[in-house]
Design a protein around this motif. Structure first.
Motif, PDB file in Angstrom:
ATOM      1  N   ARG A 191       3.315 -18.851   8.233  1.00 58.70           N
ATOM      2  CA  ARG A 191       3.341 -17.967   7.067  1.00 58.70           C
ATOM      3  C   ARG A 191       4.512 -17.206   7.108  1.00 58.70           C
ATOM      4  O   ARG A 191       4.470 -16.077   7.992  1.00 58.70           O
ATOM      5  CB  ARG A 191       1.945 -17.111   7.485  1.00 58.70           C
ATOM      6  CG  ARG A 191       0.824 -18.067   7.094  1.00 58.70           C
ATOM      7  CD  ARG A 191      -0.428 -17.452   7.711  1.00 58.70           C
ATOM      8  NE  ARG A 191      -0.412 -17.416   8.914  1.00 58.70           N
ATOM      9  CZ  ARG A 191      -1.237 -16.486   9.738  1.00 58.70           C
ATOM     10  NH1 ARG A 191      -1.893 -15.694   9.289  1.00 58.70           N
ATOM     11  NH2 ARG A 191      -0.918 -16.706  11.013  1.00 58.70           N
ATOM     12  N   PRO A 192       5.592 -17.362   6.590  1.00 57.64           N
ATOM     13  CA  PRO A 192       6.924 -16.753   6.633  1.00 57.64           C
ATOM     14  C   PRO A 192       6.583 -15.365   6.396  1.00 57.64           C
ATOM     15  O   PRO A 192       7.521 -14.609   7.198  1.00 57.64           O
ATOM     16  CB  PRO A 192       7.584 -17.446   5.574  1.00 57.64           C
ATOM     17  CG  PRO A 192       7.104 -18.976   5.514  1.00 57.64           C
ATOM     18  CD  PRO A 192       5.673 -18.791   5.710  1.00 57.64           C
ATOM     19  N   GLU A 193       5.879 -15.073   5.384  1.00 62.08           N
ATOM     20  CA  GLU A 193       5.715 -13.506   5.043  1.00 62.08           C
ATOM     21  C   GLU A 193       5.156 -12.753   6.434  1.00 62.08           C
ATOM     22  O   GLU A 193       5.305 -11.421   6.317  1.00 62.08           O
ATOM     23  CB  GLU A 193       4.965 -13.271   3.888  1.00 62.08           C
ATOM     24  CG  GLU A 193       3.563 -13.738   4.136  1.00 62.08           C
ATOM     25  CD  GLU A 193       2.941 -15.223   3.988  1.00 62.08           C
ATOM     26  OE1 GLU A 193       3.971 -15.921   4.039  1.00 62.08           O
ATOM     27  OE2 GLU A 193       1.855 -15.378   4.206  1.00 62.08           O
ATOM     28  N   THR A 194       4.538 -13.308   7.358  1.00 66.34           N
ATOM     29  CA  THR A 194       4.157 -12.504   8.584  1.00 66.34           C
ATOM     30  C   THR A 194       4.986 -12.303   9.743  1.00 66.34           C
ATOM     31  O   THR A 194       4.763 -11.801  10.637  1.00 66.34           O
ATOM     32  CB  THR A 194       2.962 -13.209   9.308  1.00 66.34           C
ATOM     33  OG1 THR A 194       3.357 -14.680   9.579  1.00 66.34           O
ATOM     34  CG2 THR A 194       1.769 -13.526   7.992  1.00 66.34           C
ATOM     35  N   VAL A 195       6.133 -12.920   9.385  1.00 66.79           N
ATOM     36  CA  VAL A 195       7.409 -12.784  10.283  1.00 66.79           C
ATOM     37  C   VAL A 195       8.241 -11.597  10.083  1.00 66.79           C
ATOM     38  O   VAL A 195       9.033 -11.678   9.214  1.00 66.79           O
ATOM     39  CB  VAL A 195       8.046 -14.068  10.681  1.00 66.79           C
ATOM     40  CG1 VAL A 195       9.281 -13.962  11.695  1.00 66.79           C
ATOM     41  CG2 VAL A 195       7.433 -15.264  10.753  1.00 66.79           C
ATOM     42  N   ARG A 196       8.144 -10.620  10.926  1.00 70.34           N
ATOM     43  CA  ARG A 196       8.784  -9.292  10.620  1.00 70.34           C
ATOM     44  C   ARG A 196       9.753  -8.750  11.621  1.00 70.34           C
ATOM     45  O   ARG A 196       9.384  -9.218  12.766  1.00 70.34           O
ATOM     46  CB  ARG A 196       7.772  -8.098  10.317  1.00 70.34           C
ATOM     47  CG  ARG A 196       6.976  -8.316   9.130  1.00 70.34           C
ATOM     48  CD  ARG A 196       5.966  -7.340   8.850  1.00 70.34           C
ATOM     49  NE  ARG A 196       5.545  -6.608   9.815  1.00 70.34           N
ATOM     50  CZ  ARG A 196       4.448  -7.529  10.563  1.00 70.34           C
ATOM     51  NH1 ARG A 196       3.873  -8.445   9.935  1.00 70.34           N
ATOM     52  NH2 ARG A 196       3.847  -6.898  11.675  1.00 70.34           N
TER      53      ARG A 196
END
Ligand code: AMP
Ligand code: GLY
Length: 427
Positions: free
Chosen positions: A321-326
């Protein structure tokens, strides 16, 4: 989710950084590092295991006995030899590409042909197994060239010749004298590119990707980028790359590579590392690696604000889930302390002093690379790159000051390091 046990393969600074970051995950109960180093021996949740990284039967047996839920593979050799395939066949999830997908690093001839098939920006090139044909191409080429052994050569298979006779000597060494072994029996001759180099790494799940901050490596052994190439004498992140440039890299290089590998039936899961040259005509691929970089990982992971275990687990299961990589809005810098003689034959067995004082510095982490614990519990040198002294801060200047302050507290006989990591004059 129950807590997981991880088996991590490798023994360098990259693997210590991976172990340190994985240990921060509340989902990770224990990390077995095979074979690890003195740093991983002392890291929270970590235990070293004396198994070789390519001994699949022993590793699989161990992983089963210990109920390992995820295997993480650091170096390219086990990946190219099929580690992920072997674990998958045993029903054990592993983070990394299959041997077929790892050819993107393990065969430069395969990688260049693949890039040509998908129009991925690259230098002009041709691959050869025949010396006379290679020589004829070299004589005809109306551009400066780079000569590369196609196979894995531990970073020593690339020759950037200063003169024509050096290029011929490189071809002879590879194709006639067999001095690079199987790795040099096929060579790639390619156009030499000009520009600034940057390393762009992405977590991939076969289809989707999440970009890491761009990093810059310093490959030459001496300050001012002089002397022979090494595995890397230092790095920093983020390296200068604005949003537009990053978008171009994803759109023209990373995404088409993932799509092409998937279309060919070898979807890419793991870290895709693109070594790029920022040329006047835009970013072009110098090489792909099928793994985390070393020492890039040591500066990238301290900037990761998310849970590394979740990301690697999601990639291994095809559900990133690319959006969870911060990422933290900060900077990190790493300076490598090397043994006397490195990158040639080097000393080992020397006691390292000052590690506790360095560890007490604010915003600093001393990642171990070539180190071992002796019978008395002292840390001794055991490799060419010994320590990756890493620091982070609000900006690069702060990270740099902290890293060099920490470096001044550690010592071992013959230790050498570059004093210009992260300065404008170096690359
Ligand atoms: P590689 O292992 O392929 O990244 O090559 C090691 C180093 O050689 C790179 O980091 C570059 O500095 C240099 N290099 C490789 N290919 C080229 C090229 N086509 N043009 C200029 N320099 C290159
Ligand atoms: N630092 C270069 C590499 O990991 O290949």
């Amino acid at each position: 989710m129950p807590m997981s046990r991880v088996l991590l393969l490798g023994s360098g600074g990259r693997e210590h950084a991976l172990a340190w970051k994985l240990a921060q995950s509340p989902q990770v109960e224990r990390i077995f590092v095979a074979p690890g180093n003195a740093g991983t021996a002392c890291e929270a949740k970590c235990v070293n295991v004396g198994l070789a990284v390519t001994d699949w039967p022993a590793l699989i047996r161990f992983a089963r006995e210990q109920g390992v839920g995820l295997v993480v593979i650091g170096p390219e050799d086990p990946l190219a030899a099929g580690a992920v395939d072997a674990f998958a066949a045993a029903g054990i999830p592993a983070f990394g590409p299959t041997a077929a997908a790892a050819r993107i690093e393990a065969s430069k001839a395969f990688a260049r042909a693949f890039m040509a098939r998908y129009g991925i920006p690259s230098p002009r090139y041709q691959a050869f197994t025949d010396y006379d044909a290679a020589l004829a191409f070299l004589r005809r080429a109306d551009f400066p060239v780079v000569i590369k052994a196609s196979g894995l050569a531990a970073g020593k298979g690339v020759i950037v010749p200063a003169a024509a006779d050096e290029a011929v000597a490189a071809l002879r060494a590879m194709l006639i004298e067999d001095r690079f072994g199987p790795a040099g029996r096929e060579v790639v001759i390619e156009e030499r590119l000009e520009g600034r180099e940057v390393s762009v790494l992405a977590f991939c799940d076969g289809e989707r990707l999440a970009l890491m901050p761009a990093a810059q490596d310093h490959k030459r052994v001496y300050e001012g980028d002089r002397g022979p190439n090494t595995g890397g004498m230092g790095a920093f992140a983020p390296a200068p790359a604005d949003e537009t440039l990053l978008e171009t890299m994803v759109a023209t290089i990373l995404q088409p590579t993932l799509a092409g590998l998937a279309a060919e039936g070898t979807p890419y899961r793991g870290v895709l590392y693109a070594g790029l040259m920022l040329t006047a005509a835009g970013p072009k691929v110098l090489e792909f690696n099928c793994r985390f970089g070393d020492p890039e990982t040591q500066v990238i992971l301290p900037l990761l604000a998310s849970d590394l275990f979740t990301i690697l687990h999601d990639c291994a299961h095809g559900g990133l889930r690319p959006e969870t990589v911060r990422w933290h809005a900060a900077a990190a810098l790493c300076v490598v302390a090397a043994a006397a003689g490195y990158p040639g034959a080097y000393d080992r067995g020397d006691v390292i002093v000052g590690l506790e004082a360095a560890a007490a510095c604010v915003g600093v982490k001393i990642f171990h690379a070539g180190t071992t614990l002796d019978a008395d519990g002292r840390v001794r040198t055991a490799g060419g790159r010994v320590l990756a002294v890493t620091a982070w801060g609000d900006d690069l200047a702060q990270a740099r000051t902290r890293a060099y302050d920490a470096m001044s507290t550690v010592a071992f006989r013959g230790m050498h390091y570059r004093r210009d990591i992260g300065t404008r004059s170096s690359s």
